[in-house]
Design a protein around this motif. Structure first.
Motif, short mmCIF file in Angstrom:
data_model
loop_
_atom_site.label_atom_id
_atom_site.label_comp_id
_atom_site.label_asym_id
_atom_site.label_seq_id
_atom_site.Cartn_x
_atom_site.Cartn_y
_atom_site.Cartn_z
N ARG A 148 0.61 3.69 -3.10
CA ARG A 148 -0.23 4.85 -2.87
C ARG A 148 0.52 6.11 -2.49
N TRP A 177 0.82 -1.20 0.00
CA TRP A 177 0.00 0.00 0.00
C TRP A 177 0.86 1.25 0.00
N ILE A 178 1.91 1.25 0.87
CA ILE A 178 2.79 2.43 0.94
C ILE A 178 3.49 2.63 -0.40
N THR A 179 3.96 1.52 -1.01
CA THR A 179 4.70 1.66 -2.27
C THR A 179 3.79 2.16 -3.39
#
Lengths: 409, 308
Positions: free
Chosen positions: A99, A95-97
């Motif tokens: 979004r 998700w971090i990568t």
């Protein structure tokens, strides 16, 4: 010590030790071959985030099981908890990568440290819950086989065997995806699903290995064997097989060694065993090893000295460089007083002729990037076809009365 | 909130804050250079360095251990670089091979050697022991001006403060070349900046911060502070100067909130015992990062279409 090691190697050191050794071997095979796909996709360190994010799950599972009045140390329950939290960790990295603008390495590091930190908080909570329960969970950090229950050993053995089976079944689509995702998609493979399966495998290896190797070091089993096998081969299927073999051997030998003496923790021993194999491969591997690199450098240097020395002599110069003299002397091209032998004269003439052809060829092919291939080392007939060379000879107006056999070096 | 606070909480809190700042500062550049996991690797290899230093000197004293850990960090960096070049494998895998093996060697050495008489074990290396760094001779706020009591400050505080100071100083001095070589290495090279020296120097700087903090607070905080505050700050702004300031703010915030929650949080919830401060600080830094990922102004990549 030696006899104890042999006993353990031959599975004579007790039923539990034997089970652990077999389990470690299976886990090693599974981790090595499964890790290869991660390695080839250049996402090796993702497994580190995965492994560290198991800790909160272990803690929560323990607390839940105790709260429900059960035995907190039930391995299956703990592994179930770690699966859940590792999945959350993996999703968080994704998700971090996807979004935010943070890169994958930052996402991995953040998830790894935060989940691990939270896990440590939970461990301190558990320590204060009731003193009788605190033993056991620390074993998940670095692995512990001492005092492992029979049931735990069974879980590891069956888990390892299952993972190996899945790798065998899925090796074709996974090879395809690891090697060339676009081609795989074009040939009808569902890349996303295969990626998911790959992460599932890595997760399974991590979970099964938790008790044996510990969450800090399990990542080594997923990285070192593939990196080692990669040194030996350029073919994907060989790397998968080799990594499985290396992982299996390190797992088996490591577990046996660890069982044969006190104070030899299983996880570190297995990791160091596979690192020893890696170091040996780094020295001796055929194409990428240190010795192979030294050898090919030496060969290159000899070619350079031979060619430049012969050219200088062909132009009537003399050779001052001692290395050049030594090389030419060894090949029998010059005598002790640095004059050319008969063989040397022939070789010098060939080299000179090759240089002349190159000069003509570079005039003819000025614009098409051909000239960039001139390094005063490569014989021209290894670059151009026979017809092209005949054309060059014609332009040079000089019927090739030299040797045409092609040994222009 | 008087004498007891100064004696029991002031020094651990300060050490936590200083460790967080010392790690977050170089972390800003590591994140931008896609080297975020260097901090992870360094904090793992500090263990074998410390164990070897202990085996050589036979005591748990500060300087040999710091030297040992720093030496191990240099060895690890050289090994990673060497394996990357010789074996031609990707940097992440080379890093994974080196730091896990060195960490395993450290654990093995530790298990093999007799450390029963001293305070040295793997758990300590991972969690640290922030809570124990109390200031025994403090009797209240006025101890801050009492030279006798000041002489008894925990040595970790002085060490951590000097490391944080030196790192800030280095950053201020080399700000321009470091910034240039981080954003455009080719250009920096052309105008004569020795980018390789800066690249190596940055890693050494990170190693020094990691090692000093590691000794006081354990490796979890080190890894978390290298990454979380700078990553959060990265989502707040596009300017490096502002990003560094944000990262310091987030580092301090994590350290203070984490420490307070670890110490008093369980009591508010009806528990009796404090939980691990190091773990809590890491957790809080993650919560802050999570919030930033959801609402920070510059969280998206440039050019991401609206509505994503």
């Amino acid at each position: 010590m030696v006899s104890a090691f042999l006993d353990a190697l031959l599975l004579q050191a007790g039923y539990n030790a034997a089970l652990v050794a077999v389990g470690a071997a299976l886990l090693g095979i599974a981790a090595g071959s499964g890790g290869t796909f991660l390695f080839l996709r250049k996402r090796s360190l993702l497994s580190d985030a995965l492994a560290h994010s198991t800790l909160p799950g272990v803690g929560i599972a323990f607390i839940l099981m105790v709260a429900l009045g059960g035995e907190g140390r039930n391995l299956l329950g703990l592994l179930l908890g770690s699966t859940v939290s590792a999945t959350i960790g993996l999703l968080a990295v994704d998700w971090i990568t996807n979004r935010t603008r943070l890169a994958e390495d930052a996402a991995i590091g953040a998830v790894l440290s935060v989940f691990f930190g939270f896990g440590v908080v939970l461990l301190t909570v558990i320590q204060t819950m009731s003193s009788g329960y605190q033993a056991g969970l620390e074993g998940f950090l670095l692995g512990s086989t001492a005092g492992m229950l029979f049931g735990d050993a069974i879980v590891i053995t069956i888990g390892g065997a299952l993972i190996v089976t899945v790798v065998l079944l899925l090796r074709r689509p996974m090879t395809l995806v690891a090697f060339d995702p676009e081609f795989a998609a074009a040939s009808g493979v569902n890349v996303q699903r295969v990626d998911l399966a790959m992460m599932g495998l890595v997760m399974a290896v991590t979970i099964v290995g938790l008790k044996l190797v510990g969450l800090v070091l399990i990542v080594a089993l997923l990285i070192i064997p593939p990196a080692t096998a990669r040194l030996w081969s350029n073919r994907t299927e060989n790397v998968v097989l080799g990594a499985g073999l290396i992982g299996g051997v390190s797992g088996y030998m490591g577990a046996a060694l660890s069982a044969s003496a006190p104070n030899l923790p299983t996880g570190p021993i297995i990791v160091l065993m596979s690192f020893a194999l890696f170091a040996l491969s780094l020295l001796f591997a055929p194409a990428r090893g240190v010795f192979a690199a030294l050898l090919s450098r030496r060969r290159f240097r000899n070619r350079l000295h031979r060619r430049q020395g012969l050219l200088a002599l062909a132009h009537g110069g003399s050779i001052q460089d001692r290395m050049t003299r030594a090389v030419l002397r060894r090949e029998g091209f010059i005598r002790g007083d640095a004059t050319l032998t008969e063989a040397g004269k022939a070789a010098a003439a060939r080299v000179q002729h090759d240089e002349r052809r190159w000069a003509m060829a570079r005039q003819l092919h000025q614009l098409d990037g051909f000239s960039a291939r001139y390094d005063s080392l490569r014989p021209i007939d290894s670059v151009l076809t026979r017809d092209q060379i005949a054309e060059i000879d014609r332009r040079m107006g000089d019927p090739a009365f030299f040797d045409r056999s092609g040994d222009g070096s | 909130m008087g004498a007891e606070f100064v004696q029991l909480s002031l020094t651990p809190l300060l050490i936590g804050i200083l460790a967080a700042i010392a790690c977050a500062l170089p972390g800003n550049f590591l994140i931008l250079r896609r080297q975020a996991l260097v901090g992870d690797a360094i904090s793992h290899v500090a263990l074998p360095g410390i164990v070897v230093a202990f085996l050589i000197t036979g005591t748990v004293s500060t300087w040999p251990m710091l030297l040992g850990a720093a030496g191990a960090a240099v060895v690890a960096v050289v090994l990673i670089e060497g394996i990357k070049r010789i074996a031609r494998i990707e940097p992440g895998a080379a890093m994974g091979v080196v730091f896990t093996s060195l960490f395993a060697a450290g654990v093995l050495l530790l298990e093999q050697s007799d450390t029963s008489g001293v305070h040295l074990d793997v758990e300590h290396a991972l969690y640290g022991n922030l809570e124990s760094l109390v200031w025994f001779s403090a009797e209240g706020w006025n101890s801050l001006v009492d030279p006798v009591a000041l002489a008894d400050l925990p040595p970790e505080l002085v060490r951590m403060a000097s490391v944080a100071f030196v790192i800030s100083l280095l950053l201020a001095i080399f700000w321009r070349p470091l910034k240039l070589s981080t954003f455009d290495e080719g250009f920096a090279n052309v105008i004569g900046i020795p980018t390789r020296v800066f690249s190596f120097g940055l890693v050494i700087c990170a190693a020094v911060a990691a090692v000093a903090a590691f000794d006081a607070v354990g490796s979890i905080i080190v890894i978390a502070m290298f990454i979380c505050p700078p990553a959060t700050a990265r989502l707040m702004t596009n300017r490096l100067e502002i990003q560094v300031l944000w990262s310091v703010l987030f580092a301090v915030l994590s350290a203070v909130l984490g420490y307070v929650l670890a110490g008093y949080g369980p009591m508010w919830l009806g528990g009796e015992n404090a939980v691990s401060a190091a773990g809590m600080i890491a957790t809080i830094s993650g919560v802050i990062l999570g919030i930033a990922c959801l609402i920070a102004p510059h969280r998206k990549r440039v050019g991401t279409p609206k509505g994503l």
